[in-house]
Write a protein that holds these residues in place. Structure first.
Motif, PDB file in Angstrom:
ATOM      1  N   TYR A   8     -30.057  78.251   9.941  1.00 33.46           N
ATOM      2  CA  TYR A   8     -29.352  79.134   9.014  1.00 33.46           C
ATOM      3  C   TYR A   8     -29.375  78.533   7.613  1.00 33.46           C
ATOM      4  O   TYR A   8     -29.357  77.309   7.449  1.00 33.46           O
ATOM      5  N   ILE A   9     -29.368  79.411   6.606  1.00 33.60           N
ATOM      6  CA  ILE A   9     -29.258  78.972   5.221  1.00 33.60           C
ATOM      7  C   ILE A   9     -28.116  79.758   4.583  1.00 33.60           C
ATOM      8  O   ILE A   9     -28.007  80.976   4.764  1.00 33.60           O
ATOM      9  N   VAL A  10     -27.247  79.050   3.856  1.00 34.56           N
ATOM     10  CA  VAL A  10     -26.101  79.682   3.197  1.00 34.56           C
ATOM     11  C   VAL A  10     -26.086  79.274   1.727  1.00 34.56           C
ATOM     12  O   VAL A  10     -26.658  78.247   1.339  1.00 34.56           O
ATOM     13  N   SER A  11     -25.409  80.092   0.914  1.00 35.87           N
ATOM     14  CA  SER A  11     -25.280  79.760  -0.502  1.00 35.87           C
ATOM     15  C   SER A  11     -24.300  80.723  -1.153  1.00 35.87           C
ATOM     16  O   SER A  11     -24.054  81.822  -0.643  1.00 35.87           O
ATOM     17  N   ARG A  12     -23.763  80.270  -2.298  1.00 37.96           N
ATOM     18  CA  ARG A  12     -22.904  81.145  -3.104  1.00 37.96           C
ATOM     19  C   ARG A  12     -23.634  81.500  -4.394  1.00 37.96           C
ATOM     20  O   ARG A  12     -23.583  80.756  -5.374  1.00 37.96           O
ATOM     21  N   ALA A  13     -24.363  82.605  -4.392  1.00 40.31           N
ATOM     22  CA  ALA A  13     -24.912  83.249  -5.594  1.00 40.31           C
ATOM     23  C   ALA A  13     -25.420  82.305  -6.666  1.00 40.31           C
ATOM     24  O   ALA A  13     -24.873  82.268  -7.752  1.00 40.31           O
ATOM     25  N   VAL A  14     -26.477  81.549  -6.377  1.00 41.70           N
ATOM     26  CA  VAL A  14     -27.022  80.649  -7.392  1.00 41.70           C
ATOM     27  C   VAL A  14     -28.183  81.277  -8.163  1.00 41.70           C
ATOM     28  O   VAL A  14     -28.597  80.742  -9.190  1.00 41.70           O
ATOM     29  N   ALA A  15     -28.697  82.409  -7.695  1.00 41.94           N
ATOM     30  CA  ALA A  15     -29.813  83.095  -8.375  1.00 41.94           C
ATOM     31  C   ALA A  15     -29.933  84.507  -7.808  1.00 41.94           C
ATOM     32  O   ALA A  15     -29.283  84.852  -6.813  1.00 41.94           O
ATOM     33  N   ARG A  16     -30.764  85.326  -8.434  1.00 40.24           N
ATOM     34  CA  ARG A  16     -31.042  86.650  -7.872  1.00 40.24           C
ATOM     35  C   ARG A  16     -31.686  86.480  -6.505  1.00 40.24           C
ATOM     36  O   ARG A  16     -32.399  85.495  -6.255  1.00 40.24           O
ATOM     37  N   LEU A  17     -31.438  87.434  -5.638  1.00 40.71           N
ATOM     38  CA  LEU A  17     -31.837  87.310  -4.233  1.00 40.71           C
ATOM     39  C   LEU A  17     -33.326  87.018  -4.070  1.00 40.71           C
ATOM     40  O   LEU A  17     -33.707  86.136  -3.300  1.00 40.71           O
ATOM     41  N   GLY A  18     -34.185  87.757  -4.775  1.00 37.48           N
ATOM     42  CA  GLY A  18     -35.626  87.560  -4.638  1.00 37.48           C
ATOM     43  C   GLY A  18     -36.057  86.171  -5.042  1.00 37.48           C
ATOM     44  O   GLY A  18     -36.882  85.532  -4.374  1.00 37.48           O
ATOM     45  N   THR A  19     -35.495  85.683  -6.150  1.00 39.85           N
ATOM     46  CA  THR A  19     -35.808  84.331  -6.625  1.00 39.85           C
ATOM     47  C   THR A  19     -35.340  83.291  -5.624  1.00 39.85           C
ATOM     48  O   THR A  19     -36.087  82.381  -5.252  1.00 39.85           O
ATOM     49  N   PHE A  20     -34.106  83.434  -5.171  1.00 40.15           N
ATOM     50  CA  PHE A  20     -33.532  82.465  -4.235  1.00 40.15           C
ATOM     51  C   PHE A  20     -34.329  82.431  -2.935  1.00 40.15           C
ATOM     52  O   PHE A  20     -34.635  81.353  -2.413  1.00 40.15           O
ATOM     53  N   HIS A  21     -34.676  83.592  -2.418  1.00 44.00           N
ATOM     54  CA  HIS A  21     -35.390  83.642  -1.140  1.00 44.00           C
ATOM     55  C   HIS A  21     -36.741  82.940  -1.236  1.00 44.00           C
ATOM     56  O   HIS A  21     -37.203  82.325  -0.268  1.00 44.00           O
ATOM     57  N   GLY A  22     -37.357  82.990  -2.411  1.00 49.64           N
ATOM     58  CA  GLY A  22     -38.620  82.282  -2.606  1.00 49.64           C
ATOM     59  C   GLY A  22     -38.479  80.775  -2.458  1.00 49.64           C
ATOM     60  O   GLY A  22     -39.422  80.094  -2.037  1.00 49.64           O
ATOM     61  N   TRP A  23     -37.296  80.265  -2.794  1.00 52.71           N
ATOM     62  CA  TRP A  23     -37.066  78.819  -2.679  1.00 52.71           C
ATOM     63  C   TRP A  23     -36.912  78.382  -1.231  1.00 52.71           C
ATOM     64  O   TRP A  23     -37.234  77.235  -0.890  1.00 52.71           O
ATOM     65  N   ILE A  24     -36.374  79.264  -0.389  1.00 52.55           N
ATOM     66  CA  ILE A  24     -35.963  78.832   0.964  1.00 52.55           C
ATOM     67  C   ILE A  24     -36.751  79.485   2.097  1.00 52.55           C
ATOM     68  O   ILE A  24     -36.523  79.175   3.267  1.00 52.55           O
ATOM     69  N   ALA A  25     -37.678  80.379   1.775  1.00 48.59           N
ATOM     70  CA  ALA A  25     -38.355  81.178   2.807  1.00 48.59           C
ATOM     71  C   ALA A  25     -39.074  80.334   3.856  1.00 48.59           C
ATOM     72  O   ALA A  25     -39.219  80.758   5.008  1.00 48.59           O
ATOM     73  N   HIS A  26     -39.509  79.132   3.483  1.00 46.27           N
ATOM     74  CA  HIS A  26     -40.270  78.285   4.420  1.00 46.27           C
ATOM     75  C   HIS A  26     -39.417  77.163   5.020  1.00 46.27           C
ATOM     76  O   HIS A  26     -39.966  76.228   5.600  1.00 46.27           O
ATOM     77  N   ARG A  27     -38.125  77.274   4.892  1.00 46.14           N
ATOM     78  CA  ARG A  27     -37.234  76.228   5.392  1.00 46.14           C
ATOM     79  C   ARG A  27     -36.647  76.553   6.768  1.00 46.14           C
ATOM     80  O   ARG A  27     -35.825  75.815   7.287  1.00 46.14           O
ATOM     81  N   TYR A  28     -37.067  77.664   7.362  1.00 45.75           N
ATOM     82  CA  TYR A  28     -36.530  78.041   8.671  1.00 45.75           C
ATOM     83  C   TYR A  28     -37.343  77.452   9.816  1.00 45.75           C
ATOM     84  O   TYR A  28     -38.551  77.290   9.712  1.00 45.75           O
ATOM     85  N   LYS A  29     -36.651  77.205  10.915  1.00 50.05           N
ATOM     86  CA  LYS A  29     -37.339  76.893  12.161  1.00 50.05           C
ATOM     87  C   LYS A  29     -38.103  78.137  12.606  1.00 50.05           C
ATOM     88  O   LYS A  29     -37.700  79.260  12.282  1.00 50.05           O
TER      89      LYS A  29
END
Length: 216
Positions: free
Chosen positions: A140-161
């Motif tokens: 799981y990945i959690v966060s409190r609004a650090v960027a627009r959704l599309g931008t943020f998802h680009g940072w974490i998209a490859h961090r999942y099992k």
């Protein structure tokens, strides 16, 4: 739903999470004390908002737990945690889940590490690093609004099992506010929006939401 009133600051957490053990209640009380102390030094949240720690920061963080029950043994990444939100409250609520909190600001991560040490939260680690530089994989990945959704998802998209090995409900649980229609459309992601006003009666939560993006 009647508007609840609370005699003490942490009572709002105990009202919405009646399953908390005595030990967890004590940890939340201690977290408030520790957080206030560190906030005096580092301004982790706006000083004008310190009186609202329980509602606007701790309970807001725990809104994620109204949407997903993290599986025991699972790994959760909190990106852009700042002063430890939402990771610290979630780590108290889910003692059998492993939390890794990251932020690019070293002094804030130091504060998180010291608070976790004071509370003896053995299920939480904190590191000064950007999400894009991480190598481990998470359920799981959690966060409190650090960027627009599309931008943020680009940072974490490859961090999942991989989906076959990830825990049930694996994905992003992103705390945001306001009308997100355009932002979600822009992202092109299969996002689901959950309104926190459906769980919490306080006016603060009228526009607060959890955006859920499944692990794909």
């Amino acid at each position: 739903m009647p508007y609840p009133t609370f005699a003490g600051t942490m009572d709002i957490l105990f009202h919405y999470f009646p399953q908390l053990t005595d030990h967890q209640r004590q940890l939340f009380q201690q977290l408030e004390t520790e957080f206030r102390g560190w906030n005096e030094r580092l301004n982790l949240v706006a000083r004008t908002d310190v009186g609202n720690l329980a509602e606007r920061h701790f309970l807001h963080s725990l809104g994620i737990a109204k949407v997903v029950e993290f599986a025991p043994g699972a790994a959760v990444l909190d990106v852009g945690t700042g002063g430890g939100l939402p990771g610290l409250p979630l780590a108290i609520l889910f003692p059998e889940v492993k939390f890794h909190l990251v932020d690019s600001i070293g002094k804030k991560i130091h504060a998180v590490q010291e608070m976790a040490r004071a509370l003896h939260l053995v299920n939480l680690t904190a590191e000064q690093i950007r999400a894009e530089q991480l190598r481990p994989k998470y359920d799981y990945i959690v966060s409190r609004a650090v960027a627009r959704l599309g931008t943020f998802h680009g940072w974490i998209a490859h961090r999942y099992k991989p989906r076959g090995t990830a825990a049930p409900g694996s994905g992003l649980y992103y705390l945001k506010g306001g009308d997100l229609t355009e932002e979600i459309k822009e992202s092109g992601l299969p996002a689901k929006v959950v309104d926190l006003k459906d769980f919490f009666a306080e006016e603060f939560f009228e526009t607060k939401k959890v955006v859920v993006v499944p692990n794909s």
